[in-house]
Design a protein around this motif. Structure first.
Motif, PDB file in Angstrom:
ATOM      1  N   HIS A  11       0.799  -1.214   0.000  1.00 46.19           N
ATOM      2  CA  HIS A  11       0.000   0.000   0.000  1.00 46.19           C
ATOM      3  C   HIS A  11       0.838   1.274   0.000  1.00 46.19           C
ATOM      4  O   HIS A  11       0.308   2.364  -0.207  1.00 46.19           O
ATOM      5  CB  HIS A  11      -0.943   0.004   1.216  1.00 46.19           C
ATOM      6  CG  HIS A  11      -0.246   0.110   2.529  1.00 46.19           C
ATOM      7  ND1 HIS A  11       0.411  -0.950   3.103  1.00 46.19           N
ATOM      8  CD2 HIS A  11      -0.074   1.165   3.374  1.00 46.19           C
ATOM      9  CE1 HIS A  11       0.950  -0.560   4.250  1.00 46.19           C
ATOM     10  NE2 HIS A  11       0.672   0.707   4.435  1.00 46.19           N
ATOM     11  N   GLU A  12       2.141   1.164   0.203  1.00 46.85           N
ATOM     12  CA  GLU A  12       3.025   2.322   0.145  1.00 46.85           C
ATOM     13  C   GLU A  12       3.831   2.369  -1.147  1.00 46.85           C
ATOM     14  O   GLU A  12       4.704   3.221  -1.304  1.00 46.85           O
ATOM     15  CB  GLU A  12       3.982   2.312   1.347  1.00 46.85           C
ATOM     16  CG  GLU A  12       3.277   2.490   2.686  1.00 46.85           C
ATOM     17  CD  GLU A  12       4.240   2.491   3.854  1.00 46.85           C
ATOM     18  OE1 GLU A  12       5.382   2.014   3.675  1.00 46.85           O
ATOM     19  OE2 GLU A  12       3.868   2.970   4.934  1.00 46.85           O
ATOM     20  N   GLU A  27      11.912  -0.800  -1.866  1.00 46.50           N
ATOM     21  CA  GLU A  27      11.600   0.490  -2.481  1.00 46.50           C
ATOM     22  C   GLU A  27      12.206   0.560  -3.879  1.00 46.50           C
ATOM     23  O   GLU A  27      13.345   0.140  -4.097  1.00 46.50           O
ATOM     24  CB  GLU A  27      12.143   1.632  -1.629  1.00 46.50           C
ATOM     25  CG  GLU A  27      11.467   1.774  -0.279  1.00 46.50           C
ATOM     26  CD  GLU A  27      12.070   2.898   0.550  1.00 46.50           C
ATOM     27  OE1 GLU A  27      13.009   3.569   0.041  1.00 46.50           O
ATOM     28  OE2 GLU A  27      11.633   3.093   1.692  1.00 46.50           O
ATOM     29  N   SER A  76       6.448   8.270  -4.477  1.00 45.15           N
ATOM     30  CA  SER A  76       7.062   6.948  -4.370  1.00 45.15           C
ATOM     31  C   SER A  76       6.818   6.083  -5.601  1.00 45.15           C
ATOM     32  O   SER A  76       7.340   4.978  -5.681  1.00 45.15           O
ATOM     33  CB  SER A  76       6.522   6.214  -3.138  1.00 45.15           C
ATOM     34  OG  SER A  76       5.118   6.016  -3.242  1.00 45.15           O
ATOM     35  N   SER A 421       1.545   7.066  -3.116  1.00 47.99           N
ATOM     36  CA  SER A 421       0.801   5.865  -2.739  1.00 47.99           C
ATOM     37  C   SER A 421      -0.545   6.205  -2.098  1.00 47.99           C
ATOM     38  O   SER A 421      -1.287   5.301  -1.705  1.00 47.99           O
ATOM     39  CB  SER A 421       1.629   5.019  -1.770  1.00 47.99           C
ATOM     40  OG  SER A 421       1.964   5.767  -0.610  1.00 47.99           O
ATOM     41  N   HIS A 422      -0.874   7.480  -1.991  1.00 46.11           N
ATOM     42  CA  HIS A 422      -2.140   7.905  -1.373  1.00 46.11           C
ATOM     43  C   HIS A 422      -3.315   7.380  -2.200  1.00 46.11           C
ATOM     44  O   HIS A 422      -3.357   7.553  -3.421  1.00 46.11           O
ATOM     45  CB  HIS A 422      -2.189   9.423  -1.313  1.00 46.11           C
ATOM     46  CG  HIS A 422      -3.446   9.978  -0.722  1.00 46.11           C
ATOM     47  ND1 HIS A 422      -3.523  10.456   0.559  1.00 46.11           N
ATOM     48  CD2 HIS A 422      -4.691  10.117  -1.241  1.00 46.11           C
ATOM     49  CE1 HIS A 422      -4.755  10.869   0.812  1.00 46.11           C
ATOM     50  NE2 HIS A 422      -5.482  10.672  -0.272  1.00 46.11           N
TER      51      HIS A 422
END
Length: 432
Positions: A11-12, A27, A76, A421-422
């Motif tokens: 989710h990020e 990442e 991200s 990622s929002h």
């Protein structure tokens, strides 16, 4: 250096791989990629890592547009093709609903998407005087750090700001107290551009003149904030103290102060309101509550469609702004606004709103669990829930479905924050 194959994104926006019974979050890695990674945190069941080299790239990988990607923590997902970003967010929403609430929407709504660059019309950027890095830095924080990134530009801010960060650095460096201005708030209206400088010390007359000249040459209205939100003011006492944005589809103009909460992405906000009105279907004669109503972003479109709207919000200032916006748009007779702490909602406080045909909820990240639990037997037949956090939406949906007798007719995402990622989403519940 260890090598893994990425299975999915979390989710990020981190790549997820599994190796010898341990989950590796990487990442900068995408699904299907084989990558070399270096861990920066190790636990018995998982590791956090960064991709060091991409041995087998994904077909959806793109070159990040921003020169500071990977250092700045603002984005991200710039390395992932934009339509694939939306698909990832839709999966995050569906996974949250299933894993947290054991719910699947009956229909997955088409994603709402729009401009992917220069979209962020509201932002707070940090300021720090760092002599070792050449002086004043202006930008977002570095990834996983409290330090301000050494940024020359930002591609998600409007070009008037994003391509002028060096000018802002020079502006602040020329002032008497550059180390006592920790933040700049950016607020764009349809016709106005405002920069609010948070000043921890009073500015000298020479500083005010410097800011005035910058505003005149750049087209910005320059404001100061020496204390709390109530102290925000333009340096030019004759300047207009309100900005505005328009919702052309509903013939609305909404005024706001630079520090009032408004949606950051104007294009997506308009599309999200359209979707909300399609789902809510306000009609003349109906009484509809808009909870967490802010300055009337959803309330006034509801009223424009002929329904009577009751807006509830925790901020006295925003309630007053909503009432003024209703009056300015000729909707005062079909609109009422009141202050209440919705995080402490009770069956009695909801009943005090009177009978409601429908309900719109647009809470902050904490969600609206108190409101959901307070719904009684005469609860509205239809609820439209606008969410900025899939986890709290799923938690609240679980109560609506499993305890309150609603069905989840549909849910989908709105790409309010491209390259991040929002996950913004909208869901439709109807009483079974």
């Amino acid at each position: 250096m260890p090598v893994v194959t990425i299975e999915s994104l979390d989710h990020e926006g981190k790549g997820v791989a599994r190796q010898e019974g341990k989950t590796i979050f990487v990442e900068g890695a995408l699904p299907g990629e084989k990558v070399e990674y270096a861990s920066y945190r190790r636990k018995p069941s998982f590791e956090l890592a960064t991709a060091q080299s991409i041995l087998k790239p994904s077909s959806q990988r793109v070159s990040p547009r921003c020169a500071h990607f990977g250092v700045c923590g603002g984005c991200s997902m710039q390395h992932l093709e934009p339509s694939a970003q939306v698909a990832v967010k839709q999966r995050v929403l569906e996974d949250s609903l299933w894993h947290i609430a054991q719910i699947r929407p009956e229909v997955v709504f088409p994603a709402i998407y729009g401009p992917t660059w220069g979209y962020r019309y509201r932002a707070r950027i940090g300021v720090r005087d760092v002599p070792k890095k050449g002086g004043v830095l202006v930008g977002f924080h570095e990834r996983r750090s409290s330090y301000i990134a050494d940024m020359r530009s930002c591609e998600i801010l409007p070009p008037e700001v994003g391509h002028k960060l060096l000018d802002l650095r020079a502006l602040l460096a020329s002032m008497s107290v550059p180390d006592r201005i920790p933040q700049i708030e950016i607020a764009f209206g349809d016709e106005q551009k405002v920069l609010v400088l948070r000043n921890l010390l009073p500015l000298e007359a020479s500083d005010i003149e410097i800011l005035k000249r910058f505003g005149e040459t750049s087209g910005f209205s320059m404001w100061l904030q020496p204390g709390g939100p109530d102290t925000v003011h333009p340096i030019d006492p004759d300047a207009d103290r309100l900005l505005h944005y328009t919702l052309p589809e509903f013939d609305l103009r909404l005024a706001f102060r630079p520090t009032d909460f408004t949606q950051v992405n104007v294009a997506i906000n308009r599309l999200l309101i359209r979707r909300a009105m399609q789902l809510l279907d306000p009609r003349p004669g109906e009484r509809i509550a808009d909870l967490f109503c802010g300055l009337g972003n959803f309330s006034l479109p509801i009223s424009r469609r002929g329904a009577h709207v009751i807006g509830v919000e925790g901020s006295q200032a925003l309630v007053e702004r909503a009432a003024l916006n209703a009056a300015a748009n000729g909707l005062a007779e079909r609109s009422e606004f009141q202050v209440a702490n919705l995080f402490e909602a009770t069956p009695e406080s909801l009943a005090a709103l009177g009978p409601l045909d429908k309900l719109l909820i647009d809470p902050p990240r904490e969600g609206a669990i108190a409101v959901i639990k307070a719904l009684g037997e005469n609860s509205p037949s239809r609820i439209v829930y606008v969410s900025c956090n899939p986890a709290t939406l799923a938690r609240d949906a679980a109560v609506l479905i499993h305890e309150k007798g609603y069905r989840l007719l549909g849910a989908g995402v709105a790409n309010m924050f491209p390259h991040t990622s929002h996950v913004e989403s909208i869901a439709l519940f109807e009483r079974a």
